[in-house]
Design an enzyme around this catalytic site. Structure first.
Site, PDB file in Angstrom:
ATOM      1  N   ASN A  26       0.918  -1.099  -0.183  1.00 43.52           N
ATOM      2  CA  ASN A  26       0.028  -0.026  -0.093  1.00 43.52           C
ATOM      3  C   ASN A  26       0.775   1.161  -0.152  1.00 43.52           C
ATOM      4  O   ASN A  26       1.647   1.453   1.059  1.00 43.52           O
ATOM      5  CB  ASN A  26      -0.960  -0.037   1.519  1.00 43.52           C
ATOM      6  CG  ASN A  26      -1.878   1.105   1.605  1.00 43.52           C
ATOM      7  OD1 ASN A  26      -1.466   2.298   1.247  1.00 43.52           O
ATOM      8  ND2 ASN A  26      -2.801   0.931   1.968  1.00 43.52           N
ATOM      9  N   ASP A  85      -1.337  -3.778  10.804  1.00 42.05           N
ATOM     10  CA  ASP A  85      -2.855  -4.039  10.332  1.00 42.05           C
ATOM     11  C   ASP A  85      -3.437  -2.956  11.283  1.00 42.05           C
ATOM     12  O   ASP A  85      -3.429  -2.958  12.320  1.00 42.05           O
ATOM     13  CB  ASP A  85      -3.042  -5.612  10.913  1.00 42.05           C
ATOM     14  CG  ASP A  85      -4.262  -5.919  10.116  1.00 42.05           C
ATOM     15  OD1 ASP A  85      -4.059  -5.877   8.761  1.00 42.05           O
ATOM     16  OD2 ASP A  85      -5.349  -6.424  10.683  1.00 42.05           O
ATOM     17  N   THR A  86      -4.503  -2.721  10.291  1.00 36.12           N
ATOM     18  CA  THR A  86      -5.272  -1.386  10.837  1.00 36.12           C
ATOM     19  C   THR A  86      -6.644  -1.737  10.597  1.00 36.12           C
ATOM     20  O   THR A  86      -7.170  -2.295   9.384  1.00 36.12           O
ATOM     21  CB  THR A  86      -5.039  -0.040   9.893  1.00 36.12           C
ATOM     22  OG1 THR A  86      -3.658   0.149  10.123  1.00 36.12           O
ATOM     23  CG2 THR A  86      -6.008   1.068  10.255  1.00 36.12           C
ATOM     24  N   PHE A 181      -5.590   8.161   2.175  1.00 35.63           N
ATOM     25  CA  PHE A 181      -5.664   7.034   1.193  1.00 35.63           C
ATOM     26  C   PHE A 181      -6.948   6.323   2.195  1.00 35.63           C
ATOM     27  O   PHE A 181      -7.505   6.847   3.225  1.00 35.63           O
ATOM     28  CB  PHE A 181      -4.562   6.127   1.150  1.00 35.63           C
ATOM     29  CG  PHE A 181      -3.940   5.489   2.489  1.00 35.63           C
ATOM     30  CD1 PHE A 181      -4.636   4.143   2.685  1.00 35.63           C
ATOM     31  CD2 PHE A 181      -3.064   6.076   3.194  1.00 35.63           C
ATOM     32  CE1 PHE A 181      -3.868   3.359   4.132  1.00 35.63           C
ATOM     33  CE2 PHE A 181      -2.743   5.713   4.405  1.00 35.63           C
ATOM     34  CZ  PHE A 181      -3.044   4.471   4.597  1.00 35.63           C
ATOM     35  N   GLY A 182      -7.554   5.133   1.793  1.00 34.41           N
ATOM     36  CA  GLY A 182      -8.177   4.418   2.400  1.00 34.41           C
ATOM     37  C   GLY A 182      -9.620   4.936   2.753  1.00 34.41           C
ATOM     38  O   GLY A 182     -10.150   5.912   1.895  1.00 34.41           O
ATOM     39  N   TYR A 183      -9.895   5.022   4.032  1.00 33.96           N
ATOM     40  CA  TYR A 183     -11.292   5.641   4.462  1.00 33.96           C
ATOM     41  C   TYR A 183     -10.964   7.009   4.994  1.00 33.96           C
ATOM     42  O   TYR A 183     -11.875   7.490   5.680  1.00 33.96           O
ATOM     43  CB  TYR A 183     -11.578   4.620   5.821  1.00 33.96           C
ATOM     44  CG  TYR A 183     -11.987   3.219   5.318  1.00 33.96           C
ATOM     45  CD1 TYR A 183     -13.399   2.945   5.610  1.00 33.96           C
ATOM     46  CD2 TYR A 183     -11.243   2.224   5.233  1.00 33.96           C
ATOM     47  CE1 TYR A 183     -14.029   1.835   5.240  1.00 33.96           C
ATOM     48  CE2 TYR A 183     -11.667   1.050   5.097  1.00 33.96           C
ATOM     49  CZ  TYR A 183     -13.064   0.534   5.111  1.00 33.96           C
ATOM     50  OH  TYR A 183     -13.554  -0.610   4.727  1.00 33.96           O
ATOM     51  N   ASP A 184      -9.925   7.609   4.875  1.00 33.19           N
ATOM     52  CA  ASP A 184      -9.844   9.042   5.183  1.00 33.19           C
ATOM     53  C   ASP A 184     -10.684  10.161   5.044  1.00 33.19           C
ATOM     54  O   ASP A 184     -11.146  11.022   5.692  1.00 33.19           O
ATOM     55  CB  ASP A 184      -8.380   9.333   4.788  1.00 33.19           C
ATOM     56  CG  ASP A 184      -7.133   8.988   5.455  1.00 33.19           C
ATOM     57  OD1 ASP A 184      -7.308   8.101   6.609  1.00 33.19           O
ATOM     58  OD2 ASP A 184      -6.173   9.092   4.977  1.00 33.19           O
TER      59      ASP A 184
HETATM   60  P1  IMP Z   1      -4.525  -3.189   6.258  1.00 36.57           P
HETATM   61  O1  IMP Z   1      -4.025  -2.902   7.694  1.00 36.57           O
HETATM   62  O2  IMP Z   1      -3.749  -3.150   5.082  1.00 36.57           O
HETATM   63  O3  IMP Z   1      -5.212  -4.547   6.124  1.00 36.57           O
HETATM   64  O4  IMP Z   1      -5.691  -2.110   5.791  1.00 36.57           O
HETATM   65  C1  IMP Z   1      -6.985  -2.310   6.127  1.00 36.57           C
HETATM   66  C2  IMP Z   1      -8.025  -1.250   5.465  1.00 36.57           C
HETATM   67  O5  IMP Z   1      -7.912  -0.191   6.582  1.00 36.57           O
HETATM   68  C3  IMP Z   1      -7.707  -1.019   4.092  1.00 36.57           C
HETATM   69  O6  IMP Z   1      -8.900  -0.734   3.511  1.00 36.57           O
HETATM   70  C4  IMP Z   1      -6.804   0.321   4.306  1.00 36.57           C
HETATM   71  O7  IMP Z   1      -7.008   1.141   3.285  1.00 36.57           O
HETATM   72  C5  IMP Z   1      -7.524   0.864   5.211  1.00 36.57           C
HETATM   73  N1  IMP Z   1      -6.621   1.939   6.077  1.00 36.57           N
HETATM   74  C6  IMP Z   1      -5.541   1.569   6.768  1.00 36.57           C
HETATM   75  N2  IMP Z   1      -4.852   2.534   7.195  1.00 36.57           N
HETATM   76  C7  IMP Z   1      -5.954   3.561   7.059  1.00 36.57           C
HETATM   77  C8  IMP Z   1      -5.651   4.816   7.402  1.00 36.57           C
HETATM   78  O8  IMP Z   1      -4.709   5.545   8.001  1.00 36.57           O
HETATM   79  N3  IMP Z   1      -6.361   5.627   7.022  1.00 36.57           N
HETATM   80  C9  IMP Z   1      -7.602   5.276   6.081  1.00 36.57           C
HETATM   81  N4  IMP Z   1      -7.927   4.055   5.789  1.00 36.57           N
HETATM   82  C10 IMP Z   1      -6.558   3.059   6.353  1.00 36.57           C
END
Ligand code: IMP
Length: 226
Positions: A26, A85-86, A181-184
């Site tokens: 990512n 992992d987030t 990015f992602g859910y920001d």
């Molecule tokens: P993973 O940790 O790569 O499995 O991410 C899990 C999901 O959370 C993915 O859809 C990421 O795009 C989203 N994500 C992870 N970190 C962030 C962030 O800092 N802001 C917004 N979305 C996030």
């Protein structure tokens, strides 16, 4: 492929730089991590080492998935490495998407579809609560409170260490902003109540974010270790 751990640490311009492999594909995460960790670290990605496939995230907690990612990378490259992992937890959705954050709307992991699903599910919950109120039931106003949580697993000389960070906030009514990015675009942090995370600068996000907190704790640990 086994890469001798010796090549993971080296001297440059008289300063000690630590080279770590970050288990991510990512680009947003990589950019933030490099900025947060700063000059004492050089981050390498699995792709830089010719590793292109990702481990399946089959764990039922963020920590379990963070360990899966870090251990898989360690097995394949034998190098000091870390994984993050987030998850996004939305209170009105009972903590969802949580561990399913990446694939909330399906296997394509599409950011927009994931955000649309969160907004849709919250609308459904709010409609249900209005309908219940119409029938004279006393319903508490549905909170849109939410949080991001990151769990970082560091594997150093074969041993595992864990670091965590949380960012509290709420889910906006609609998407806003082009940063991050992602859910920001749908997340409003308590520290910036008028703007989404995608509306603030990367520096402002890193200062308060789940990932910023977890990775600064990791950097502190590594510096204290010497
Ligand atoms: P993973 O940790 O790569 O499995 O991410 C899990 C999901 O959370 C993915 O859809 C990421 O795009 C989203 N994500 C992870 N970190 C962030 C962030 O800092 N802001 C917004 N979305 C996030």
């Amino acid at each position: 492929m086994i890469i001798d751990t010796f090549v993971c640490k080296y001297w440059t311009k008289g300063d000690y730089k630590m080279k770590l492999v970050f288990a991510t594909g990512n680009k947003g995460k990589l950019r933030e991590a490099a900025e947060i960790l700063g000059e004492g670290f050089e981050l390498v990605t699995p792709a830089d080492l010719g590793i292109h496939d990702e481990v399946e995230e089959t764990g039922d907690t963020l920590k379990a998935n963070s360990i899966l990612k870090a251990e898989d990378l360690w097995r394949r490259c034998g190098c000091d490495c870390f994984a993050d992992d987030t998850g996004l937890e939305v209170d009105a959705l009972g903590g969802d998407p949580g561990v399913h954050t990446a694939r909330y709307a399906g296997e394509s992991k599409d950011f927009n579809e994931n955000m649309d699903k969160v907004l849709h599910e919250l609308n459904v919950v709010e409609c249900e609560s209005h309908m219940a109120a119409d029938y004279g039931l006393k319903i508490k106003k549905m909170p849109r409170t939410a949080r991001f949580k990151s769990v970082v697993t560091l594997i150093l000389d074969g041993r595992k260490y864990f670091f965590e960070g949380t960012l509290e906030g709420r889910i906006a009514k609609q998407k806003s902003g082009n940063g991050g990015f992602g859910y920001d675009p749908i997340f409003i942090a308590d520290e910036y109540p008028d703007r989404s995370l995608a509306d603030i600068t990367e520096e402002q996000k890193n200062e308060i974010s789940h990932r910023g907190k977890a990775l600064r704790a990791m950097a502190e640990f590594l510096k204290n270790r010497g």
